[in-house]
Scaffold this motif. Structure first.
Motif, PDB file in Angstrom:
ATOM      1  N   LEU A 188       0.825  -1.205   0.000  1.00 14.55           N
ATOM      2  CA  LEU A 188       0.000   0.000   0.000  1.00 14.55           C
ATOM      3  C   LEU A 188       0.860   1.256   0.000  1.00 14.55           C
ATOM      4  CD1 LEU A 188      -2.926  -0.886   2.461  1.00 14.55           C
ATOM      5  CD2 LEU A 188      -2.864  -1.060  -0.032  1.00 14.55           C
ATOM      6  N   PHE A 189       1.965   1.231   0.736  1.00 17.77           N
ATOM      7  CA  PHE A 189       2.877   2.375   0.742  1.00 17.77           C
ATOM      8  C   PHE A 189       3.505   2.580  -0.640  1.00 17.77           C
ATOM      9  CE2 PHE A 189       2.949   2.344   5.441  1.00 17.77           C
ATOM     10  CZ  PHE A 189       2.892   3.703   5.668  1.00 17.77           C
ATOM     11  N   LEU A 190       3.908   1.483  -1.303  1.00 17.96           N
ATOM     12  CA  LEU A 190       4.472   1.585  -2.650  1.00 17.96           C
ATOM     13  C   LEU A 190       3.450   2.174  -3.613  1.00 17.96           C
ATOM     14  CD1 LEU A 190       6.667   1.062  -4.745  1.00 17.96           C
ATOM     15  CD2 LEU A 190       5.814  -1.293  -4.954  1.00 17.96           C
ATOM     16  N   ALA A 191       2.207   1.735  -3.486  1.00 15.99           N
ATOM     17  CA  ALA A 191       1.152   2.262  -4.348  1.00 15.99           C
ATOM     18  C   ALA A 191       0.973   3.760  -4.156  1.00 15.99           C
ATOM     19  CB  ALA A 191      -0.162   1.532  -4.068  1.00 15.99           C
ATOM     20  N   ARG A 192       0.983   4.209  -2.908  1.00 22.06           N
ATOM     21  CA  ARG A 192       0.810   5.635  -2.633  1.00 22.06           C
ATOM     22  C   ARG A 192       2.014   6.447  -3.123  1.00 22.06           C
ATOM     23  NH1 ARG A 192      -3.893   7.747  -1.911  1.00 22.06           N
ATOM     24  NH2 ARG A 192      -3.278   9.196  -0.267  1.00 22.06           N
ATOM     25  N   ILE A 193       3.214   5.857  -3.068  1.00 21.92           N
ATOM     26  CA  ILE A 193       4.407   6.548  -3.575  1.00 21.92           C
ATOM     27  C   ILE A 193       4.309   6.730  -5.084  1.00 21.92           C
ATOM     28  CG2 ILE A 193       6.896   6.292  -3.952  1.00 21.92           C
ATOM     29  CD1 ILE A 193       6.998   4.972  -1.148  1.00 21.92           C
ATOM     30  N   LEU A 194       3.909   5.674  -5.798  1.00 22.45           N
ATOM     31  CA  LEU A 194       3.723   5.793  -7.250  1.00 22.45           C
ATOM     32  C   LEU A 194       2.626   6.812  -7.583  1.00 22.45           C
ATOM     33  CD1 LEU A 194       3.967   2.045  -8.335  1.00 22.45           C
ATOM     34  CD2 LEU A 194       5.601   3.860  -8.846  1.00 22.45           C
ATOM     35  N   GLN A 195       1.598   6.836  -6.760  1.00 25.96           N
ATOM     36  CA  GLN A 195       0.527   7.809  -6.965  1.00 25.96           C
ATOM     37  C   GLN A 195       1.049   9.226  -6.733  1.00 25.96           C
ATOM     38  OE1 GLN A 195      -2.899   7.214  -4.413  1.00 25.96           O
ATOM     39  NE2 GLN A 195      -4.301   7.910  -5.996  1.00 25.96           N
ATOM     40  N   GLY A 196       1.942   9.381  -5.751  1.00 27.60           N
ATOM     41  CA  GLY A 196       2.549  10.682  -5.505  1.00 27.60           C
ATOM     42  C   GLY A 196       3.433  11.135  -6.651  1.00 27.60           C
ATOM     43  N   PHE A 197       4.161  10.185  -7.251  1.00 25.50           N
ATOM     44  CA  PHE A 197       4.972  10.514  -8.429  1.00 25.50           C
ATOM     45  C   PHE A 197       4.085  11.013  -9.563  1.00 25.50           C
ATOM     46  CE2 PHE A 197       6.539   9.058 -12.587  1.00 25.50           C
ATOM     47  CZ  PHE A 197       7.702   9.816 -12.672  1.00 25.50           C
ATOM     48  N   SER A 198       2.992  10.316  -9.789  1.00 22.86           N
ATOM     49  CA  SER A 198       2.059  10.737 -10.834  1.00 22.86           C
ATOM     50  C   SER A 198       1.495  12.113 -10.538  1.00 22.86           C
ATOM     51  CB  SER A 198       0.915   9.725 -10.955  1.00 22.86           C
ATOM     52  OG  SER A 198      -0.090  10.189 -11.831  1.00 22.86           O
ATOM     53  N   GLY A 199       1.141  12.354  -9.278  1.00 24.68           N
ATOM     54  CA  GLY A 199       0.622  13.669  -8.905  1.00 24.68           C
ATOM     55  C   GLY A 199       1.625  14.773  -9.151  1.00 24.68           C
ATOM     56  N   ALA A 200       2.909  14.497  -8.870  1.00 14.59           N
ATOM     57  CA  ALA A 200       3.952  15.494  -9.116  1.00 14.59           C
ATOM     58  C   ALA A 200       4.006  15.880 -10.582  1.00 14.59           C
ATOM     59  CB  ALA A 200       5.314  14.946  -8.658  1.00 14.59           C
ATOM     60  N   VAL A 201       3.900  14.883 -11.462  1.00 16.36           N
ATOM     61  CA  VAL A 201       3.943  15.146 -12.903  1.00 16.36           C
ATOM     62  C   VAL A 201       2.693  15.893 -13.356  1.00 16.36           C
ATOM     63  CG1 VAL A 201       3.989  14.073 -15.181  1.00 16.36           C
ATOM     64  CG2 VAL A 201       5.432  13.161 -13.350  1.00 16.36           C
ATOM     65  N   VAL A 202       1.534  15.425 -12.916  1.00 12.02           N
ATOM     66  CA  VAL A 202       0.274  16.026 -13.360  1.00 12.02           C
ATOM     67  C   VAL A 202       0.204  17.499 -12.984  1.00 12.02           C
ATOM     68  CG1 VAL A 202      -2.213  16.069 -12.923  1.00 12.02           C
ATOM     69  CG2 VAL A 202      -1.077  13.915 -13.447  1.00 12.02           C
ATOM     70  N   TRP A 203       0.524  17.815 -11.746  1.00  8.33           N
ATOM     71  CA  TRP A 203       0.366  19.198 -11.291  1.00  8.33           C
ATOM     72  C   TRP A 203       1.475  20.096 -11.803  1.00  8.33           C
ATOM     73  CZ3 TRP A 203      -4.043  20.885  -9.174  1.00  8.33           C
ATOM     74  CH2 TRP A 203      -4.951  19.902  -8.764  1.00  8.33           C
ATOM     75  N   THR A 204       2.699  19.584 -11.894  1.00  9.30           N
ATOM     76  CA  THR A 204       3.808  20.390 -12.410  1.00  9.30           C
ATOM     77  C   THR A 204       3.625  20.675 -13.900  1.00  9.30           C
ATOM     78  OG1 THR A 204       5.358  19.517 -10.762  1.00  9.30           O
ATOM     79  CG2 THR A 204       6.298  20.458 -12.768  1.00  9.30           C
ATOM     80  N   VAL A 205       3.463  19.616 -14.682  1.00  8.51           N
ATOM     81  CA  VAL A 205       3.325  19.777 -16.131  1.00  8.51           C
ATOM     82  C   VAL A 205       1.975  20.397 -16.474  1.00  8.51           C
ATOM     83  CG1 VAL A 205       3.354  18.578 -18.348  1.00  8.51           C
ATOM     84  CG2 VAL A 205       4.855  17.807 -16.499  1.00  8.51           C
TER      85      VAL A 205
END
Length: 472
Positions: A118-135
């Motif tokens: 579950l922690f790994l899943a949330r980390i990958l989700q955080g990576f995606s969020g970083a890209v979505v909001w930055t780009v």
């Protein structure tokens, strides 16, 4: 999408590169990110209890940690995402890459049967969020310029707040009635729509290679200087009134800067007090969001014995005012400046945070009180959503225009939004952690009193340092 030769424009170039389609695609991307983030919020305590058999006394701390892991990953990955987005020929490439990470995260959340997964899943989700909001934010500015950034952000954020609004409700209902399969079936369907829209989109700068542009962005950008000159955006409070020439001179970066600043000139802008306070505003905005996200499910379960379904429904009064008033608040930032809106917004947040100590265990009257105070909080969130991004964009734009040789033709705007995403994610990290600690040590009411005091401090800082518009 830019692989076609210049003599052979892509099919549907006009509508695929239109301002409307680009903004709608970005909105769907942010909607998906928020939806998949929010759908897990009210269900985490119940997943830990029902699927993983976690003891009750550990659920609050693990819930806060899982929420914070998403934000921590966003902090770590935002700046690299911003640097890449500023360097690559098309921002669409990292935009699609972030979606693949979100898909992987969703699969792990669906299948995960241990806390580390579950922690790994949330980390990958955080990576995606970083890209979505930055780009995504960089694409918004590329498309509409900064003159209309506040109202555009207000409109988009009002739309995507629907995702934040319905995801806890949908998550609670589906988990309560149909279990994991139904919850994640909706997630995978939304990911499919998001993927198609991102793939089809053509950026403005790519469209211009085929000598096509609907001119909305370029006309907006060309009008920025004239509009700002007429509006008279001023320096922070207590500074003397300067002529326009003196004002422009304050944005000029001295020559012979260190190699690091020459390579990453955005570092130089971080000494500007307006930019620093704007980022602090973003930090506190996210901090308060994190506090609410991590405590509403557990507090309503403790006070009213709510299930995941009812806990999810309690997010409706929090998000609905944002849906109604977000665009209006954004327009206010464009017209009157970030200073007054941020000051009023954070001052307003003090009231509901103090009042939230009033509800106690009971029936409908106590639940109604809780909902009313959450709605008051939602109005505050509408006010504080746009000031940080608009103010930060304005400061960087002044530096960019005054130092074109140093900052380059396009400017490091994705890096700015990466910094904003990092700061925002740091707030989302700290909010649940601090909330969980304070709630356990001093209780829910006193925890909110502490957060109210912090909002009062931010309100004062916003009044002193952020920009304002003087009507002439």
């Amino acid at each position: 999408m830019a692989t076609n030769t210049l003599s052979s424009p892509p099919i549907g170039l006009k509508w695929r590169s239109s301002t409307t389609y680009i903004l709608f695609t970005i909105s769907i991307a942010m909607f998906t990110d928020l939806f998949l983030y929010g759908i897990i919020v009210p269900t985490i305590p119940f997943i830990l209890r029902d699927r993983l058999d976690i003891p009750h006394q550990q659920i609050q701390s693990l819930t806060s940690s899982l929420l914070s892991s998403y934000a921590l990953a966003s902090v770590l990955f935002s700046l690299p995402a911003g640097i890449i987005a500023d360097k690559v020929a098309a921002r669409q490439v990292p935009f699609l890459g972030g979606l693949l990470s979100l898909l992987s995260s969703t699969i792990l959340l669906f299948l995960g049967k241990s806390v580390p997964v579950l922690f790994l899943a949330r980390i990958l989700q955080g990576f995606s969020g970083a890209v979505v909001w930055t780009v995504g934010l960089a694409l918004i500015r590329d498309t509409v310029g900064s003159a209309n950034l506040g109202v555009t952000i207000g409109n988009i954020f009002a739309f995507i707040s629907v995702g934040e609004l319905i995801s806890p409700v949908v998550g609670g209902i589906l988990y309560d009635k149909a279990g994991n399969g139904a919850v994640f079936g909706v997630c995978f369907a939304l990911l499919g729509v998001d993927f198609v829209m991102r793939l089809v989109m053509i950026e403005k700068k790519t469209a211009r290679k085929y000598e096509w542009d609907d001119r909305a962005s370029s006309e907006t950008n060309s009008a920025i200087d004239d509009a700002e000159s007429a509006a008279g955006e001023t320096s922070p409070l207590l500074q003397t009134v300067k002529s326009r020439e003196e004002e422009e001179a304050t944005w000029i970066v001295p020559k012979d800067q260190p190699t690091l600043i020459q390579k990453f000139p955005i570092i130089y802008t971080l000494r500007n007090s307006r930019l620093l306070v704007a980022e602090f505003v973003a930090l506190m905005q996210a901090f308060v969001i994190g506090v609410f996200d991590s405590t509403i499910p557990t507090e309503t379960e403790g006070l009213f014995g709510f299930s995941s379904l009812k806990s999810g429904l309690m997010f409706i009064p929090l998000v609905l005012p944002y849906l109604l008033f977000g665009a209006i608040a954004g327009k206010g930032v464009d017209r009157y400046g970030a200073r007054i809106v941020a000051t009023v917004g954070f001052a307003w947040m003090v009231l509901p945070l103090v009042l939230l100590r009033i509800p106690h265990s009971g029936g409908a009257p106590e639940i109604a009180k809780f909902c009313v105070f959450l709605a008051f909080s939602g109005l505050g969130f509408a006010l504080i959503s746009a000031p940080s991004l608009v103010e930060a964009s304005y400061v960087l734009e002044r530096y960019h225009h005054a130092n074109m040789e140093l900052f380059g033709q396009d400017g490091p705007y994705a890096q700015l939004y990466a910094i904003n995403s990092m700061v925002f994610s740091a707030g989302l990290t700290l909010g649940p952690l601090v909330a969980g600690l304070l709630r356990e040590k001093i209780g829910y009411g006193n925890m909110n009193a502490v957060v109210a005091g912090l909002c009062a401090v931010v309100s004062v800082l916003s009044w002193i340092f952020l920009g304002r518009i003087v009507k002439k």
